[in-house]
Design a protein around this motif. Structure first.
Motif, PDB file in Angstrom:
ATOM      1  N   SER A   1     -78.890 -24.114  67.433  1.00  0.00           N
ATOM      2  CA  SER A   1     -79.558 -24.505  65.967  1.00  0.00           C
ATOM      3  C   SER A   1     -81.295 -24.098  65.942  1.00  0.00           C
ATOM      4  CB  SER A   1     -79.258 -25.591  65.634  1.00  0.00           C
ATOM      5  OG  SER A   1     -79.590 -25.886  64.253  1.00  0.00           O
ATOM      6  N   ASP A   2     -81.804 -24.424  67.118  1.00  0.00           N
ATOM      7  CA  ASP A   2     -83.236 -24.528  67.030  1.00  0.00           C
ATOM      8  C   ASP A   2     -83.639 -22.696  67.141  1.00  0.00           C
ATOM      9  OD1 ASP A   2     -83.563 -26.990  66.894  1.00  0.00           O
ATOM     10  OD2 ASP A   2     -84.040 -27.433  69.015  1.00  0.00           O
ATOM     11  N   LEU A   3     -82.707 -22.040  67.654  1.00  0.00           N
ATOM     12  CA  LEU A   3     -82.940 -20.525  67.827  1.00  0.00           C
ATOM     13  C   LEU A   3     -83.168 -19.864  66.506  1.00  0.00           C
ATOM     14  CD1 LEU A   3     -81.044 -19.471  71.267  1.00  0.00           C
ATOM     15  CD2 LEU A   3     -83.609 -20.008  71.007  1.00  0.00           C
TER      16      LEU A   3
ATOM     17  N   ARG B   1     -74.153 -24.062  58.762  1.00  0.00           N
ATOM     18  CA  ARG B   1     -74.504 -23.985  59.907  1.00  0.00           C
ATOM     19  C   ARG B   1     -74.154 -22.812  60.949  1.00  0.00           C
ATOM     20  NH1 ARG B   1     -78.298 -26.468  57.684  1.00  0.00           N
ATOM     21  NH2 ARG B   1     -77.873 -28.834  57.364  1.00  0.00           N
ATOM     22  N   ILE B   2     -74.072 -21.618  60.029  1.00  0.00           N
ATOM     23  CA  ILE B   2     -73.654 -20.398  60.724  1.00  0.00           C
ATOM     24  C   ILE B   2     -74.900 -19.968  61.555  1.00  0.00           C
ATOM     25  CG2 ILE B   2     -72.975 -17.787  60.485  1.00  0.00           C
ATOM     26  CD1 ILE B   2     -70.933 -19.796  59.762  1.00  0.00           C
ATOM     27  N   ARG B   3     -74.812 -19.803  63.083  1.00  0.00           N
ATOM     28  CA  ARG B   3     -75.902 -19.478  63.860  1.00  0.00           C
ATOM     29  C   ARG B   3     -75.384 -18.609  64.789  1.00  0.00           C
ATOM     30  NH1 ARG B   3     -77.821 -22.583  60.384  1.00  0.00           N
ATOM     31  NH2 ARG B   3     -79.362 -24.129  60.729  1.00  0.00           N
ATOM     32  N   VAL B   4     -76.140 -17.693  65.356  1.00  0.00           N
ATOM     33  CA  VAL B   4     -75.680 -16.444  66.123  1.00  0.00           C
ATOM     34  C   VAL B   4     -76.865 -16.615  67.172  1.00  0.00           C
ATOM     35  CG1 VAL B   4     -74.816 -14.317  66.769  1.00  0.00           C
ATOM     36  CG2 VAL B   4     -74.018 -15.367  64.723  1.00  0.00           C
ATOM     37  N   HIS B   5     -76.634 -16.800  68.425  1.00  0.00           N
ATOM     38  CA  HIS B   5     -77.648 -16.462  69.429  1.00  0.00           C
ATOM     39  C   HIS B   5     -78.529 -15.063  69.282  1.00  0.00           C
ATOM     40  CE1 HIS B   5     -79.675 -16.155  73.177  1.00  0.00           C
ATOM     41  NE2 HIS B   5     -79.302 -17.271  73.646  1.00  0.00           N
ATOM     42  N   PRO B   6     -79.806 -15.144  69.312  1.00  0.00           N
ATOM     43  CA  PRO B   6     -80.358 -14.025  68.993  1.00  0.00           C
ATOM     44  C   PRO B   6     -80.255 -12.592  69.932  1.00  0.00           C
ATOM     45  CG  PRO B   6     -81.740 -15.717  68.871  1.00  0.00           C
ATOM     46  CD  PRO B   6     -80.621 -16.333  69.389  1.00  0.00           C
ATOM     47  N   ALA B   7     -79.728 -13.141  71.200  1.00  0.00           N
ATOM     48  CA  ALA B   7     -79.426 -12.010  72.131  1.00  0.00           C
ATOM     49  C   ALA B   7     -77.931 -11.322  71.924  1.00  0.00           C
ATOM     50  CB  ALA B   7     -79.278 -12.469  73.570  1.00  0.00           C
ATOM     51  N   THR B   8     -77.128 -12.018  70.979  1.00  0.00           N
ATOM     52  CA  THR B   8     -75.957 -11.487  70.625  1.00  0.00           C
ATOM     53  C   THR B   8     -75.708 -10.997  69.203  1.00  0.00           C
ATOM     54  OG1 THR B   8     -75.023 -13.721  70.325  1.00  0.00           O
ATOM     55  CG2 THR B   8     -74.970 -12.891  72.476  1.00  0.00           C
ATOM     56  N   ARG B   9     -76.739 -10.922  68.356  1.00  0.00           N
ATOM     57  CA  ARG B   9     -76.674 -10.777  67.062  1.00  0.00           C
ATOM     58  C   ARG B   9     -76.114  -9.120  66.781  1.00  0.00           C
ATOM     59  NH1 ARG B   9     -81.685 -14.374  64.834  1.00  0.00           N
ATOM     60  NH2 ARG B   9     -80.740 -16.244  65.217  1.00  0.00           N
ATOM     61  N   ARG B  10     -75.754  -8.908  65.889  1.00  0.00           N
ATOM     62  CA  ARG B  10     -75.054  -7.653  65.623  1.00  0.00           C
ATOM     63  C   ARG B  10     -74.144  -6.733  66.488  1.00  0.00           C
ATOM     64  NH1 ARG B  10     -78.029  -5.496  61.254  1.00  0.00           N
ATOM     65  NH2 ARG B  10     -79.907  -6.312  60.941  1.00  0.00           N
ATOM     66  N   GLN B  11     -73.448  -7.929  67.318  1.00  0.00           N
ATOM     67  CA  GLN B  11     -72.399  -7.448  68.080  1.00  0.00           C
ATOM     68  C   GLN B  11     -70.848  -8.018  67.755  1.00  0.00           C
ATOM     69  OE1 GLN B  11     -73.399  -8.630  72.356  1.00  0.00           O
ATOM     70  NE2 GLN B  11     -75.441  -8.109  72.032  1.00  0.00           N
TER      71      GLN B  11
END
Length: 166
Positions: free
Chosen positions: A19-21, A89-99
């Protein structure tokens, strides 16, 4: 392989870190390490502090996305007025966004909402172009905006009929 599953209590502190990311990067950022150290304390978001009470026992659900053994996404639904489900609270890790992580989460949440008898999903997001385009690509329609006093952003509201519902 991406797996979407129901929240487990052991996920909580890692989800707090995820969530903090949210503020890191406008979109994808493959430089952010996938292994997230668990957060030492809950965020200032009451619904993430007690997911079982705020989502599961409230008649909704909370799902997480795992990739290679790492939690890379999350999101929940809870019933609101009538047969509506609020997406939170939809969250996606920045390294896996657009995947496809966010799309897989939203698809699973829509199926779950339909299974719970809900006919419509609604959500809000800050006026972030990437987030707004993401929800539009999933068939959500913008239904309003609200300027937040004392904030530099505007809240944007979206609604979608759940596929297969009447």
């Amino acid at each position: 392989m991406l797996t979407v599953r129901r929240f487990r209590e052991a996920d909580a502190s890692t989800l707090w870190a995820l969530s903090d990311l949210i503020t890191i990067g406008a979109a994808a950022d493959p430089t952010v390490p996938l292994p997230l150290p668990p957060a030492r304390r809950p965020p200032a978001l009451p619904d993430l502090t007690d997911i079982p009470a705020r989502f599961l026992r409230a008649g909704g659900d909370f799902l997480v996305a795992e990739l290679g053994g790492h939690l890379v996404g999350m999101g929940g639904i809870r019933p609101t007025a009538g047969s509506r489900a609020e997406v939170k609270r939809i969250r996606v890790h920045p390294a896996t966004r657009r995947q496809g992580v966010g799309r897989a989460l939203m698809t699973a949440l829509e199926r779950r909402a339909q299974g719970l008898g809900m006919r419509e999903m609604h959500l809000d997001t800050a006026d972030q172009p990437d987030a707004m385009e993401f929800y539009r690509s999933l068939g959500y329609e913008e239904v309003g905006r609200e300027r937040q006093p004392g904030r530099s952003w505007t809240l944007v509201y979206f609604v979608k009929k759940i596929p297969g519902s009447r």
